[in-house]
Design an enzyme around this catalytic site. Structure first.
Site, PDB file in Angstrom:
ATOM      1  N   ASN A  10      82.550  86.206  14.768  1.00 10.11           N
ATOM      2  CA  ASN A  10      81.755  85.545  13.724  1.00 10.11           C
ATOM      3  C   ASN A  10      81.840  84.046  13.956  1.00 10.11           C
ATOM      4  OD1 ASN A  10      80.567  84.552  11.430  1.00 10.11           O
ATOM      5  ND2 ASN A  10      82.242  85.121  10.051  1.00 10.11           N
ATOM      6  N   TRP A  11      80.763  83.475  14.477  1.00 10.43           N
ATOM      7  CA  TRP A  11      80.779  82.037  14.789  1.00 10.43           C
ATOM      8  C   TRP A  11      80.613  81.172  13.540  1.00 10.43           C
ATOM      9  CZ3 TRP A  11      78.835  79.623  19.915  1.00 10.43           C
ATOM     10  CH2 TRP A  11      79.401  80.296  20.992  1.00 10.43           C
ATOM     11  N   LYS A  12      80.278  81.780  12.415  1.00  9.75           N
ATOM     12  CA  LYS A  12      79.974  81.012  11.194  1.00  9.75           C
ATOM     13  C   LYS A  12      78.967  79.902  11.548  1.00  9.75           C
ATOM     14  CE  LYS A  12      84.643  81.937   9.661  1.00  9.75           C
ATOM     15  NZ  LYS A  12      85.605  81.748   8.606  1.00  9.75           N
ATOM     16  N   HIS A  96      80.533  88.723   3.526  1.00  5.24           N
ATOM     17  CA  HIS A  96      81.688  87.919   3.947  1.00  5.24           C
ATOM     18  C   HIS A  96      82.200  87.143   2.735  1.00  5.24           C
ATOM     19  CE1 HIS A  96      84.040  84.844   5.998  1.00  5.24           C
ATOM     20  NE2 HIS A  96      84.035  85.630   7.068  1.00  5.24           N
ATOM     21  N   GLU A 168      89.204  91.743   5.216  1.00  7.71           N
ATOM     22  CA  GLU A 168      89.468  90.335   5.483  1.00  7.71           C
ATOM     23  C   GLU A 168      90.188  89.719   4.287  1.00  7.71           C
ATOM     24  OE1 GLU A 168      86.931  88.713   8.865  1.00  7.71           O
ATOM     25  OE2 GLU A 168      86.017  88.114   6.993  1.00  7.71           O
ATOM     26  N   GLY A 234      86.919  85.089  13.728  1.00  4.83           N
ATOM     27  CA  GLY A 234      86.198  83.839  13.504  1.00  4.83           C
ATOM     28  C   GLY A 234      86.504  82.833  14.598  1.00  4.83           C
ATOM     29  N   GLY A 235      87.435  81.927  14.326  1.00  2.12           N
ATOM     30  CA  GLY A 235      87.712  80.801  15.224  1.00  2.12           C
ATOM     31  C   GLY A 235      87.928  81.194  16.678  1.00  2.12           C
TER      32      GLY A 235
HETATM   33  C1  PEP Z   1      86.069  85.255   9.784  1.00  3.72           C
HETATM   34  O1  PEP Z   1      85.304  84.353  10.068  1.00  3.72           O
HETATM   35  O2  PEP Z   1      85.640  86.262   9.223  1.00  3.72           O
HETATM   36  C2  PEP Z   1      87.461  85.117  10.162  1.00  3.72           C
HETATM   37  C3  PEP Z   1      88.269  86.141  10.023  1.00  3.72           C
HETATM   38  O3  PEP Z   1      87.848  83.902  10.641  1.00  3.72           O
HETATM   39  P1  PEP Z   1      89.222  83.547  11.423  1.00  3.72           P
HETATM   40  O4  PEP Z   1      89.383  84.573  12.514  1.00  3.72           O
HETATM   41  O5  PEP Z   1      89.015  82.175  11.949  1.00  3.72           O
HETATM   42  O6  PEP Z   1      90.330  83.637  10.416  1.00  3.72           O
END
Ligand code: PEP
Length: 251
Positions: A10-12, A96, A168, A234-235
């Site tokens: 998930n690049w957001k 999300h 999450e 995410g990151g």
């Molecule tokens: C996300 O964007 O759903 C996420 C879990 O981010 P991260 O992996 O950066 O915590």
């Protein structure tokens, strides 16, 4: 029952054309069969660019959101599921925690979006999770049970049959503080049990992803959980090397 493993990035609201091109190039150069299904959900303006860059690779394309409305029409700024499918998306993230918290998406909206996704032949990745305050108040199971109950009460049967659920914990997203393998497995087992109370067959087949600060160095331990069928990342999905290292940990 083998459910298969999915690693979804998930690049957001991150990235630009150069980063999209570099990611696609590096994924294709790695060119290996990782034994997990891979998916990247990039900002929509880059969907086609990523799709073209990844062509010939095993990485699928997803979206981070879609309109609850199915039919085209006067919905300025929105993009419906058919449009996502048209540019090559196979999956879409729904509900999300950032969309729930920042854009007011309720359980009813989340259910409508899951229905809309499946109507467009997309697989919805429906996110659930508790806040830190709820966890500290020992309300994690209560919160998750309510989110699962809302899905079963409000989604059409077809959406339930196709959904992937991403656990999450909100306190773990973007914080560098992942749930422990014990915590994630405990919640995933609970979620599968909640689904089994309503549909035992579905409970065996539904993929449950963990999301929240998944990195190459904690991924293998998280994936060891019997009910952890992959990750929403995410990151660490923004760079091909860390994304692929997480996928390798699943193999
Ligand atoms: C996300 O964007 O759903 C996420 C879990 O981010 P991260 O992996 O950066 O915590």
């Amino acid at each position: 029952m083998t459910r298969g493993t999915l690693i979804a990035g998930n690049w957001k609201m991150n990235g630009d054309s150069a980063q999209i091109d570099a990611f696609a190039r590096e994924v294709k150069q790695a060119g290996e069969d990782l034994g997990a299904d891979l998916l990247v959900c990039v900002p929509l303006v880059y969907a086609e660019r990523m799709q073209q860059g990844l062509s010939g690779s095993a990485v699928a394309l997803g979206a981070q959101n879609l309109a609850a409305e199915i039919e085209p029409g006067a919905f300025t700024g929105e993009v419906n599921g058919a449009m996502l499918a048209d540019v090559g998306c196979s999956h879409v993230i729904v509900g999300h925690s950032e969309r729930r918290a920042l854009y007011g998406e309720t359980d009813a909206v989340v259910a409508a979006k899951a229905d809309a996704a499946v109507a467009a032949h997309l697989q919805p990745i429906v996110c659930v999770g508790e806040t830190l305050r709820q966890r500290e108040a020992d309300q994690t199971e209560q919160v998750l049970a309510a989110q699962i109950a809302a899905l079963f009460a409000q989604c059409e049967r077809a959406a339930l049959a196709r959904m992937i659920v991403a656990y999450e914990p909100i306190w773990a997203i973007g914080t560098g503080r992942s749930a422990s393998p014990e915590q994630s497995q405990a919640v995933h087992g609970f979620l599968r049990g909640q689904i089994a109370e309503r549909d035992a067959t579905l409970a065996r087949s539904v993929q449950l992803l963990y999301g929240g600060s998944v990195k190459p160095d904690n991924a293998a331990a998280l994936f060891a959980g019997a009910d952890v069928d992959g990750a929403l990342v995410g990151g660490a999905s923004l760079k091909a090397d860390s994304f692929l290292d997480i996928a390798r940990a699943a193999g």
